[in-house]
Write a protein that holds these residues in place. Structure first.
Motif, mmCIF file in Angstrom:
data_model
loop_
_atom_site.group_PDB
_atom_site.id
_atom_site.type_symbol
_atom_site.label_atom_id
_atom_site.label_comp_id
_atom_site.label_asym_id
_atom_site.label_seq_id
_atom_site.Cartn_x
_atom_site.Cartn_y
_atom_site.Cartn_z
ATOM 1 N N UNK A 1 -4.756 -9.419 7.979
ATOM 2 C CA UNK A 1 -6.004 -9.302 8.435
ATOM 3 C C UNK A 1 -7.085 -9.760 7.485
ATOM 4 N N UNK A 2 -7.641 -10.770 7.619
ATOM 5 C CA UNK A 2 -8.856 -11.203 6.747
ATOM 6 C C UNK A 2 -9.596 -10.109 6.364
ATOM 7 N N UNK A 3 -10.093 -10.282 4.989
ATOM 8 C CA UNK A 3 -10.847 -9.016 4.510
ATOM 9 C C UNK A 3 -11.117 -9.156 2.739
ATOM 10 N N UNK A 4 -11.482 -7.909 2.524
ATOM 11 C CA UNK A 4 -11.522 -7.715 0.876
ATOM 12 C C UNK A 4 -10.216 -6.998 0.559
ATOM 13 N N UNK A 5 -9.511 -7.774 -0.511
ATOM 14 C CA UNK A 5 -8.116 -7.076 -0.938
ATOM 15 C C UNK A 5 -8.559 -5.906 -1.408
ATOM 16 N N UNK A 6 -7.932 -4.600 -1.291
ATOM 17 C CA UNK A 6 -6.534 -4.541 -0.753
ATOM 18 C C UNK A 6 -6.434 -4.256 0.800
ATOM 19 N N UNK A 7 -7.762 -4.464 1.389
ATOM 20 C CA UNK A 7 -7.658 -3.763 2.939
ATOM 21 C C UNK A 7 -7.583 -5.139 3.755
ATOM 22 N N UNK A 8 -6.155 -5.657 3.711
ATOM 23 C CA UNK A 8 -6.270 -6.951 4.523
ATOM 24 C C UNK A 8 -4.773 -6.794 5.080
ATOM 25 N N UNK A 9 -4.242 -5.387 5.535
ATOM 26 C CA UNK A 9 -3.244 -5.381 6.066
ATOM 27 C C UNK A 9 -3.496 -4.577 7.500
ATOM 28 N N UNK A 10 -3.131 -4.997 8.709
ATOM 29 C CA UNK A 10 -3.231 -4.366 9.897
ATOM 30 C C UNK A 10 -2.311 -2.916 9.848
ATOM 31 N N UNK A 11 -1.452 -3.099 8.918
ATOM 32 C CA UNK A 11 -0.769 -1.687 8.998
ATOM 33 C C UNK A 11 -1.129 -0.644 7.788
ATOM 34 N N UNK A 12 -2.312 -0.925 7.173
ATOM 35 C CA UNK A 12 -2.723 0.037 6.282
ATOM 36 C C UNK A 12 -2.290 0.045 5.149
ATOM 37 N N UNK A 13 -1.219 -0.733 4.852
ATOM 38 C CA UNK A 13 -0.423 -1.010 3.541
ATOM 39 C C UNK A 13 -0.559 -2.301 2.902
ATOM 40 N N UNK A 14 -1.182 -2.623 1.937
ATOM 41 C CA UNK A 14 -1.419 -3.898 1.315
ATOM 42 C C UNK A 14 -0.266 -4.590 0.935
ATOM 43 N N UNK A 15 0.869 -3.661 0.471
ATOM 44 C CA UNK A 15 2.124 -4.279 0.001
ATOM 45 C C UNK A 15 3.006 -5.060 1.347
ATOM 46 N N UNK A 16 2.647 -4.797 2.545
ATOM 47 C CA UNK A 16 3.217 -5.387 3.579
ATOM 48 C C UNK A 16 2.629 -6.807 3.746
ATOM 49 N N UNK A 17 1.689 -7.404 3.052
ATOM 50 C CA UNK A 17 1.307 -8.465 2.952
ATOM 51 C C UNK A 17 0.970 -9.292 1.899
ATOM 52 N N UNK A 18 1.524 -8.527 0.820
ATOM 53 C CA UNK A 18 0.964 -8.904 -0.967
ATOM 54 C C UNK A 18 1.859 -10.371 -1.323
ATOM 55 N N UNK A 19 2.972 -10.524 -0.744
ATOM 56 C CA UNK A 19 3.312 -12.025 -0.975
ATOM 57 C C UNK A 19 2.485 -13.109 -0.287
ATOM 58 N N UNK A 20 2.101 -12.725 0.933
ATOM 59 C CA UNK A 20 1.586 -14.128 1.579
ATOM 60 C C UNK A 20 0.020 -14.109 1.211
ATOM 61 N N UNK A 21 -0.502 -12.924 0.645
ATOM 62 C CA UNK A 21 -2.105 -12.883 0.246
ATOM 63 C C UNK A 21 -1.965 -13.817 -1.193
ATOM 64 N N UNK A 22 -1.041 -13.415 -1.987
ATOM 65 C CA UNK A 22 -0.829 -14.409 -3.121
ATOM 66 C C UNK A 22 -0.622 -15.877 -2.717
ATOM 67 N N UNK A 23 0.303 -16.024 -2.171
ATOM 68 C CA UNK A 23 0.633 -17.390 -1.566
ATOM 69 C C UNK A 23 -0.701 -18.381 -1.213
ATOM 70 N N UNK A 24 -1.593 -17.404 -0.419
ATOM 71 C CA UNK A 24 -2.776 -18.285 -0.015
ATOM 72 C C UNK A 24 -3.885 -17.843 -0.779
ATOM 73 N N UNK A 25 -3.991 -17.271 -1.748
ATOM 74 C CA UNK A 25 -5.109 -16.769 -2.666
ATOM 75 C C UNK A 25 -5.820 -18.015 -3.072
ATOM 76 N N UNK A 26 -7.166 -18.063 -2.911
ATOM 77 C CA UNK A 26 -8.135 -19.204 -2.650
ATOM 78 C C UNK A 26 -8.091 -19.593 -4.361
#
Length: 183
Positions: A124-149
């Motif tokens: 979910x878009x937002x401020x890192x690390x609050x970007x996972x709808x599971x509440x655990x940023x590690x669930x999306x960490x590979x993806x967020x690095x891949x798309x990091x602006x």
């Protein structure tokens, strides 16, 4: 086994040498069993990254041979561990790292990167690390690095050991920075 590790149910594998993408080795894809040059693999990995980045409206990455060399240097250590474990940040200043593992020779470069892209289901878009709808940023960490602006460069390498193949990608400037917006 973590969700981030992708293990194949395929029973066949073909030999793949340790591959420094953008350098001087050759690889074989399992799907077509066609020899590919290292620049082909690098181009395919870069295209897989940039295809996803385009979908979220962030600028494309450029291939960085120095990052590829740095990624390749971690391959033997990762293989000796026999599991996914990030290299110490002190050994990669100014870089972030995505890791993948699967059955040797059974996955294309696009499939390897797609494993990280699958994490967008929890993003979910937002401020890192609050970007996972599971509440655990590690669930999306590979993806967020891949798309990091603000990340502009990537370099990757594969390393094969036994029946296992590893993909190591290094990114710079690093993403996944607390308090920064994603994407």
């Amino acid at each position: 086994m973590s969700r981030g590790e992708l293990l194949s149910v395929m029973s066949t594998a073909i030999p793949v040498t340790a591959l420094l993408l953008g350098c001087c080795f050759a690889a074989v894809t399992a799907a077509a069993q066609i020899p590919l040059g290292p620049s082909d693999i690098a181009n395919r990995l870069l295209a897989a990254h940039n295809g996803e980045r385009a979908k979220v409206g962030v600028p494309p990455l450029q291939w960085d041979a120095n990052l590829a060399v740095a990624a390749a240097s971690y391959g033997p250590a990762l293989a000796s561990l026999g599991r996914l474990q990030h290299s110490p940040r002190a050994n990669r200043p100014g870089q972030r790292e995505n890791l993948w593992r699967g059955t040797r020779g059974a996955f294309s470069p696009e499939q390897m990167v797609a494993n990280w892209v699958e994490e967008k289901a929890y993003f979910q878009a937002g401020l890192f690390p609050y970007v996972s709808n599971t509440g655990n940023w590690t669930d999306v960490a590979h993806y967020t690095q891949l798309i990091w602006r603000s990340t502009t460069r990537v370099g990757c390498a594969t390393h094969a050991s036994g029946n296992t193949e590893y993909l190591i990608c290094r990114y710079s400037p690093p993403g996944n920075t607390d308090g920064k917006p994603v994407p």
